[in-house]
Scaffold this active site. Structure first.
Site, mmCIF file in Angstrom:
data_model
loop_
_atom_site.group_PDB
_atom_site.id
_atom_site.type_symbol
_atom_site.label_atom_id
_atom_site.label_comp_id
_atom_site.label_asym_id
_atom_site.label_seq_id
_atom_site.Cartn_x
_atom_site.Cartn_y
_atom_site.Cartn_z
ATOM 1 N N TYR A 56 59.875 41.022 45.384
ATOM 2 C CA TYR A 56 59.574 40.107 44.277
ATOM 3 C C TYR A 56 60.623 39.002 44.171
ATOM 4 O O TYR A 56 61.761 39.236 43.756
ATOM 5 C CB TYR A 56 59.484 40.868 42.950
ATOM 6 C CG TYR A 56 58.442 41.970 42.936
ATOM 7 C CD1 TYR A 56 57.274 41.877 43.690
ATOM 8 C CD2 TYR A 56 58.631 43.115 42.168
ATOM 9 C CE1 TYR A 56 56.328 42.893 43.682
ATOM 10 C CE2 TYR A 56 57.676 44.132 42.156
ATOM 11 C CZ TYR A 56 56.541 44.007 42.922
ATOM 12 O OH TYR A 56 55.607 45.016 42.915
ATOM 13 N N HIS A 120 56.256 50.374 49.658
ATOM 14 C CA HIS A 120 55.552 49.237 49.072
ATOM 15 C C HIS A 120 54.398 48.725 49.946
ATOM 16 O O HIS A 120 54.631 48.297 51.069
ATOM 17 C CB HIS A 120 56.573 48.109 48.854
ATOM 18 C CG HIS A 120 56.142 47.053 47.894
ATOM 19 N ND1 HIS A 120 57.004 46.096 47.419
ATOM 20 C CD2 HIS A 120 54.946 46.788 47.309
ATOM 21 C CE1 HIS A 120 56.362 45.296 46.601
ATOM 22 N NE2 HIS A 120 55.103 45.679 46.519
#
Ligand code: NAD
Length: 300
Positions: A56, A120
């Protein structure tokens, strides 16, 4: 704040968690002071779950969240981050990168232990590698005291069965599959319950589609889905985000719903809607459901 048990972990998580991808600037520019105020107010309101990833904002989210959480008693919140995704097209689920990634995340987040670590977006990697290399590495790091609970995250729901049929997990993180226009998560809830795995549902606002602002340019939804959500926003205005959050957070089978936030105003708004026992605008709610009906479970 209401809390729910997270699978067999023994952890109790707040019904909404703080999604920190917006702190990385993923949804647009941020004001760091406002972000930090939002994090502090979230802790004060009893939100005890924070989720981030090195992906992110290419590590920015972890750094901002680390600065925001600094000084807050470590036992007052649960902190999760991820391994394996480091860019839009950059994935590495190897042992070497996983070990390095955890050390880097601990540094950026300024903590000694992570509560949750998810592999992820595993659909972009090899399930074999995740099960045979990443998981054993994470278990080794868990035994060394660097993390507590292990999970996987990703978009296609099939991935959870693919992993859980082969190995044990503490938790899974699913996103955009339990919203006002996608309820497909319901189909695998019985399987997940049988496995005793803790369920975290992310993106109740469908990554910005179910709000009164335009979704980010990278949003993967097809035009038909974006158009229907825009129509819903024309009817409901700012209430759309509240309706969407309320809907997602009410299912007791889901331990926590992660909503991405980057301002105190958003936090306050979301807490207000979470507390309302029923939709304050039932007529609008019915109209919104009708508008979204044609795109139900269409996904991307
Ligand atoms: P979301 O559905 O929570 O929407 C976030 C967007 O909505 C942001 O632009 C935010 O600023 C905005 N928003 C929040 N409250 C609002 C309000 N009251 N009014 C108007 N706009 C509002 O999507 P998300 O952030 O992608 O998901 C939540 C979190 O879940 C992420 O931050 C991340 O931590 C996690 N997540 C993980 C994965 C994964 O592991 N693959 C995928 C998606 C999300």
């Amino acid at each position: 704040m209401e809390y729910r048990k997270l699978g067999k972990t023994g952890a109790e998580v707040s019904t909404i968690g703080f999604g920190a991808s917006p702190l990385g600037g993923v949804f647009g520019e941020i004001d760091e002071v406002d972000c930090i105020e939002a994090v502090h107010a979230a802790v004060d309101a009893g939100i005890n779950l924070f989720d981030t990833s090195p992906f992110y904002g290419l590590t920015k989210s972890e750094s901002v969240l680390g600065r925001a959480l600094k000084g807050i008693p470590r036992d007052s919140y649960l902190l999760g981050t991820k391994v394996g995704r480091y860019g839009a097209e950059e994935f590495d689920f190897s042992k070497e990168r996983t070990i390095r990634s955890i050390d880097e995340s601990l540094q950026r987040l300024q903590v000694e232990t992570l509560d949750f670590v998810y592999c992820h977006d595993i659909e972009y990697g090899s399930i074999d590698q995740v099960v045979e290399e990443t998981m054993p590495t994470l278990r080794m790091l868990r035994d060394a005291g660097k993390l507590r609970f292990i999970g996987v995250s990703g978009y296609p729901l099939r991935i959870f069965r693919e992993v859980l049929d082969r190995t044990e997990l503490d938790t899974i993180l699913t996103y955009c599959h339990y919203t006002l226009f996608d309820t497909s998560l319901l189909e695998i809830l019985p399987y997940l319950a049988k496995k005793g795995v803790g369920i975290i549902n992310a993106s109740p606002l469908a990554m910005g589609l179910l709000t009164n602002t335009s979704p980010p340019p990278w949003h993967p939804a097809p035009k038909i889905v974006k158009d229907a959500c825009r129509k819903a926003a024309e009817i409901a205005g700012d209430d759309l985000a509240g309706l969407a959050l309320q809907y997602a957070a009410r299912n007791p089978a889901i331990s926590s719903t992660l909503v991405g936030m980057s301002s105190l105003e958003q936090l306050k708004y979301n807490l207000l809607w979470l507390k309302a026992t029923q939709s304050v605008t039932p007529n609008i709610n019915t109209q919104v459901i009708e508008i979204l009906e044609p795109i139900l479970n269409m996904g991307w």
